[in-house]
Design an enzyme around this catalytic site. Structure first.
Site, PDB file in Angstrom:
ATOM      1  N   ALA A  69      30.540 -58.079 -40.573  1.00  0.00           N
ATOM      2  CA  ALA A  69      30.894 -56.624 -40.757  1.00  0.00           C
ATOM      3  C   ALA A  69      30.503 -56.329 -42.288  1.00  0.00           C
ATOM      4  CB  ALA A  69      32.304 -56.301 -40.568  1.00  0.00           C
ATOM      5  N   GLY A  70      29.801 -57.158 -42.923  1.00  0.00           N
ATOM      6  CA  GLY A  70      29.512 -56.869 -44.420  1.00  0.00           C
ATOM      7  C   GLY A  70      30.709 -57.103 -45.413  1.00  0.00           C
ATOM      8  N   SER A 108      33.070 -62.611 -45.024  1.00  0.00           N
ATOM      9  CA  SER A 108      33.813 -63.516 -44.436  1.00  0.00           C
ATOM     10  C   SER A 108      33.448 -64.894 -44.887  1.00  0.00           C
ATOM     11  CB  SER A 108      33.815 -63.425 -42.982  1.00  0.00           C
ATOM     12  OG  SER A 108      32.490 -63.512 -42.555  1.00  0.00           O
ATOM     13  N   ASP A 162      30.065 -61.777 -54.291  1.00  0.00           N
ATOM     14  CA  ASP A 162      30.808 -61.916 -53.241  1.00  0.00           C
ATOM     15  C   ASP A 162      32.155 -62.888 -53.562  1.00  0.00           C
ATOM     16  OD1 ASP A 162      29.665 -59.950 -51.888  1.00  0.00           O
ATOM     17  OD2 ASP A 162      28.597 -61.082 -50.531  1.00  0.00           O
ATOM     18  N   TYR A 171      16.003 -56.227 -47.272  1.00  0.00           N
ATOM     19  CA  TYR A 171      16.724 -56.573 -48.537  1.00  0.00           C
ATOM     20  C   TYR A 171      15.875 -57.117 -49.671  1.00  0.00           C
ATOM     21  CZ  TYR A 171      20.603 -58.468 -51.510  1.00  0.00           C
ATOM     22  OH  TYR A 171      21.238 -58.818 -52.529  1.00  0.00           O
TER      23      TYR A 171
HETATM   24  C1  GLA Z   1      24.472 -58.026 -49.842  1.00  0.00           C
HETATM   25  C2  GLA Z   1      24.514 -58.979 -50.941  1.00  0.00           C
HETATM   26  C3  GLA Z   1      25.229 -58.652 -52.298  1.00  0.00           C
HETATM   27  C4  GLA Z   1      24.642 -57.299 -52.792  1.00  0.00           C
HETATM   28  C5  GLA Z   1      25.026 -56.259 -51.513  1.00  0.00           C
HETATM   29  C6  GLA Z   1      24.477 -54.908 -51.944  1.00  0.00           C
HETATM   30  O1  GLA Z   1      26.080 -57.847 -49.794  1.00  0.00           O
HETATM   31  O2  GLA Z   1      25.070 -60.344 -50.598  1.00  0.00           O
HETATM   32  O3  GLA Z   1      24.801 -59.458 -53.332  1.00  0.00           O
HETATM   33  O4  GLA Z   1      23.423 -57.040 -53.102  1.00  0.00           O
HETATM   34  O5  GLA Z   1      24.288 -56.572 -50.419  1.00  0.00           O
HETATM   35  O6  GLA Z   1      25.291 -54.320 -53.064  1.00  0.00           O
END
Ligand code: GLA
Length: 350
Positions: free
Chosen positions: A112-113, A116, A161, A210
């Site tokens: 889900a971004g 996790s 993250d 990306y």
């Molecule tokens: C993904 C990447 C992060 C960041 C976001 C966009 O989640 O893992 O490092 O670049 O995209 O903000």
């Protein structure tokens, strides 16, 4: 998790640790340009219980699997890589774990971004440290978790993250400077209620797109003779040749400024200003950065039409979640309207 641990491994857990998922309140696609971003931990946690055992084994209460793994061997390509990788990174730092049994319970939604995998890596490192009585700072934990994802899981992510999960604190946003990897905790006043809603469509075709965004941003910095777009100004961007590279760069430079303005709005207790910046961020991600989708755009529009101060897609884009700032006390009525207009959507955090 003690009863489940006993049932699955015939042992008592020796240590239990946890780490949260995260949401980016604002500041997306800035980290790889040494920019600013503002994540906040979610209430959702990944919990890890661990005990010394005869061999390395892991069980997940989410999918019911119990699998063996080997931190000194090759990655297996399944979820145990997120346990083996962190244990291998601890070993590289001289903290060698004996064979362990590991039980995982997570309510951080997967795919889900909301990080996790970072939550699992951080929780495994904390459990490993507690098991052998070793210590690391939160930033060292984040670095080891990132190294696990880069070296073992083969994902070339930044440190964001893992920092958000390891250094973040409940009820606080974390202003991260991705040039220095330094973070500053910013209190979130009660007038700021953030909801996270999944658009009902998972992220798609993310990797290639990306990498293409990253390449465009690096190209813009190269054309401007800068180390990264962190040092670019709006007039630098205007001097770039018209086209895709200019639009991508305009998002990054605008987004860095919005993050700093959003922190000021948070500190001034001004949710309307914060919300307006979120919505601006969304339209920059959608228009200049081309990472939104129809479902995300519709959800942002409905969130705002239903009375949110602002809303934006969060994370890489191409599906997944939005984050939105809603007036406290109106959450249920707000959600009923949003759900009626977007039947596929579901709340990650309301
Ligand atoms: C993904 C990447 C992060 C960041 C976001 C966009 O989640 O893992 O490092 O670049 O995209 O903000």
């Amino acid at each position: 998790m003690t009863p489940e641990f006993r049932r699955l491994f015939g042992l008592d857990p020796e240590v239990q640790q946890s780490a949260p998922g995260r949401v980016y309140l604002i500041g997306d696609h800035t980290d790889y340009a040494e920019g600013f971003c503002l994540p906040m931990p979610l209430a959702h946690l990944t919990q890890v219980a661990m005990a010394r055992a005869d061999s390395f084994r892991a069980a997940s209460l989410s999918n019911g699997e119990t699998l063996s793994f080997n931190p000194s061997g090759a990655p297996k390509g399944d979820w145990t890589d997120y346990i083996a990788g962190p244990i291998a990174e601890l070993a590289k730092r001289g903290i060698v774990l004996p064979p362990v049994a590991v039980l995982v319970r997570s309510d951080v939604p997967q795919g889900a971004g909301v990080s996790s995998s970072a939550a699992l890596e951080v929780a495994v490192i904390r459990a490993g440290l507690a098991l052998v009585g070793a210590a690391m700072t939160d930033v060292e934990v984040a670095r080891a978790a990132q190294a696990a994802e880069n070296n073992y899981c083969g994902v070339q992510c930044g440190i964001l993250d893992q920092m958000a999960s390891a250094v973040g604190r409940p009820g606080k946003a974390l202003l991260l400077d991705c040039r220095t990897n330094e973070g500053r905790l910013v209190a979130v006043p009660p007038a700021f209620r953030f909801a996270v809603v999944h658009c009902g469509v998972g992220r798609r075709l993310v990797d290639g797109a990306y990498n293409a965004r990253r390449a465009a941003v690096e190209e813009a910095a190269r054309l401007l003779g800068l180390r990264s777009l962190r040092d670019a100004t709006a007039s630098d961007i205007a001097s770039l040749p018209d086209g895709e590279v200019r639009r991508r760069a305009r998002h990054v430079v605008g987004e860095n400024a919005r993050v700093l303005a959003a922190v000021a709005a948070l500190e001034a207790g001004d949710p309307r200003r914060f919300g307006a910046l979120m919505t601006e961020s969304h339209y920059s991600l959608a228009g200049d950065y081309d990472v939104s989708t129809e479902a995300l755009d519709r959800l942002v529009e409905s969130a705002n039409a239903a009375g949110a101060y602002g809303a934006r897609l969060t994370g890489a884009g191409f599906g997944g979640c939005i984050v939105t700032l809603i007036p406290p006390g109106e959450a249920e009525g707000w959600w009923a309207k949003v759900k009626a207009a977007n039947p596929q959507s579901w709340t990650v955090q309301l």
